[in-house]
Design an enzyme around this catalytic site. Sequence first.
Site, PDB file in Angstrom:
ATOM      1  N   ILE A 143       0.843  -1.202   0.000  1.00 35.95           N
ATOM      2  CA  ILE A 143       0.000   0.000   0.000  1.00 35.95           C
ATOM      3  C   ILE A 143       0.874   1.246   0.000  1.00 35.95           C
ATOM      4  CG2 ILE A 143      -1.713   1.309   1.298  1.00 35.95           C
ATOM      5  CD1 ILE A 143      -2.882  -1.297   2.307  1.00 35.95           C
ATOM      6  N   ASP A 179      13.744   1.629  11.993  1.00 34.11           N
ATOM      7  CA  ASP A 179      12.669   0.848  12.571  1.00 34.11           C
ATOM      8  C   ASP A 179      11.616   1.765  13.171  1.00 34.11           C
ATOM      9  OD1 ASP A 179      11.106  -0.899  14.318  1.00 34.11           O
ATOM     10  OD2 ASP A 179      12.658  -2.389  13.917  1.00 34.11           O
ATOM     11  N   SER A 224      -8.276  -1.712   9.451  1.00 34.41           N
ATOM     12  CA  SER A 224      -8.705  -2.918   8.732  1.00 34.41           C
ATOM     13  C   SER A 224     -10.217  -3.097   8.814  1.00 34.41           C
ATOM     14  CB  SER A 224      -8.005  -4.151   9.316  1.00 34.41           C
ATOM     15  OG  SER A 224      -8.551  -5.337   8.779  1.00 34.41           O
ATOM     16  N   TYR A 249      -4.924  -8.932  15.536  1.00 36.60           N
ATOM     17  CA  TYR A 249      -4.667  -7.901  14.513  1.00 36.60           C
ATOM     18  C   TYR A 249      -5.782  -6.863  14.517  1.00 36.60           C
ATOM     19  CZ  TYR A 249      -3.791  -6.056   9.766  1.00 36.60           C
ATOM     20  OH  TYR A 249      -3.545  -5.251   8.678  1.00 36.60           O
ATOM     21  N   LYS A 277      -5.543  -2.835  15.676  1.00 32.13           N
ATOM     22  CA  LYS A 277      -5.984  -1.755  14.790  1.00 32.13           C
ATOM     23  C   LYS A 277      -7.029  -0.884  15.485  1.00 32.13           C
ATOM     24  CE  LYS A 277      -3.795  -2.586  10.834  1.00 32.13           C
ATOM     25  NZ  LYS A 277      -2.868  -1.602  10.204  1.00 32.13           N
ATOM     26  N   ASN A 326     -10.162  -5.580   1.589  1.00 30.90           N
ATOM     27  CA  ASN A 326      -9.109  -6.514   1.165  1.00 30.90           C
ATOM     28  C   ASN A 326      -8.434  -5.944  -0.076  1.00 30.90           C
ATOM     29  OD1 ASN A 326      -9.477  -9.297   2.800  1.00 30.90           O
ATOM     30  ND2 ASN A 326     -11.477  -8.370   2.425  1.00 30.90           N
ATOM     31  N   VAL A 339      -5.153 -12.588  -0.873  1.00 36.55           N
ATOM     32  CA  VAL A 339      -5.600 -13.836  -1.490  1.00 36.55           C
ATOM     33  C   VAL A 339      -5.604 -13.748  -3.014  1.00 36.55           C
ATOM     34  CG1 VAL A 339      -8.059 -13.242  -1.348  1.00 36.55           C
ATOM     35  CG2 VAL A 339      -7.379 -15.624  -1.395  1.00 36.55           C
ATOM     36  N   ARG A 371     -16.083 -11.891   0.933  1.00 36.57           N
ATOM     37  CA  ARG A 371     -15.209 -10.777   1.240  1.00 36.57           C
ATOM     38  C   ARG A 371     -15.377  -9.658   0.208  1.00 36.57           C
ATOM     39  NH1 ARG A 371     -15.292 -12.972   5.288  1.00 36.57           N
ATOM     40  NH2 ARG A 371     -13.597 -13.815   6.569  1.00 36.57           N
TER      41      ARG A 371
END
Length: 304
Positions: free
Chosen positions: A12, A52, A116, A141, A145, A170, A184, A208
Amino acid sequence: MNCLVLGGGGFIGTHICEGLLREGHHVRVLGRTQPDKANKLILDNVEWIMGDFSNLETIKKSMMNIDIIFHLVSTTNPKTSNDSPIIDMSSNVIPTLQLLDAAKDQGIKKIIFASSGGTVYGKPSIIPIPETHPTFPTSSYGIHKLTVEKYLHMYFELYGLDYSVMRISNPYGEGQLPDRGQGVVATFLNRSLKNEKIEIWGDGSVIRDYIYISDVVSAAIKLLDYEGKEKIFNIGSGVGKTLIELIEIIEHVANTTLNVNYIGGRKLDVPVNVLDIQRAKKLLLWEPKMSLFEGIERTKLMLK
């Protein structure tokens, strides 16, 4: 504007960098690596800081003279985050709190966060899912978020640090690396071109919402100048497809028959996730342009 893209070397991130540069913005990237296949536009015009995200001094250095921060960093993905929620939270939430403290002290105007839409809601009670839907994630996850979203709101209320949240469904498209635990479309396409077996959790009925990367970028660009009261936006196609339907499209585009192996379902996978995108359409004057069929065709061309 002077923009800092955290995670600008990722899938992204590189596309957002391209979009910002094409709009005439100055772009600085903080990341651990520079993308192997970065195009000339990025290589010639992006200011790279290698470091980092968890290093506070590096974060402070990277945001000098910056107006807007795009926070795209995630050290985990939905598939692996439940293996160690402690690592998931400590490597994502704590560095973000350091970022927010530094941002408020250095006068950053706004943070745009990639959340997400596929994980923060959990099992939906209504489809499509609006931003006002209750949030009960089934993966660490999704929890991290959502936690970052809450801290962004706190820093806005207490310190006036503005923010916007993109709850992305997605995303897929050129430049997405296959077999990374997310993506996917890229994974299935890549295996179809190599005539490799595809494994699907469950019976393929999971639904999805897939969104092409250029549509994600156009939403991110819209948020640069947005100053409205709503802070959270679903960014998806608004259209749901089962995995079986996705496979059928890929088979048509790749002109092949996929070798599919169905295995047991996972508790973290909700049966359906399709985002309501009316808020973004109304307030950002944004809507997705790329159909799933055309997007998969374009992605296939880049994988060859």
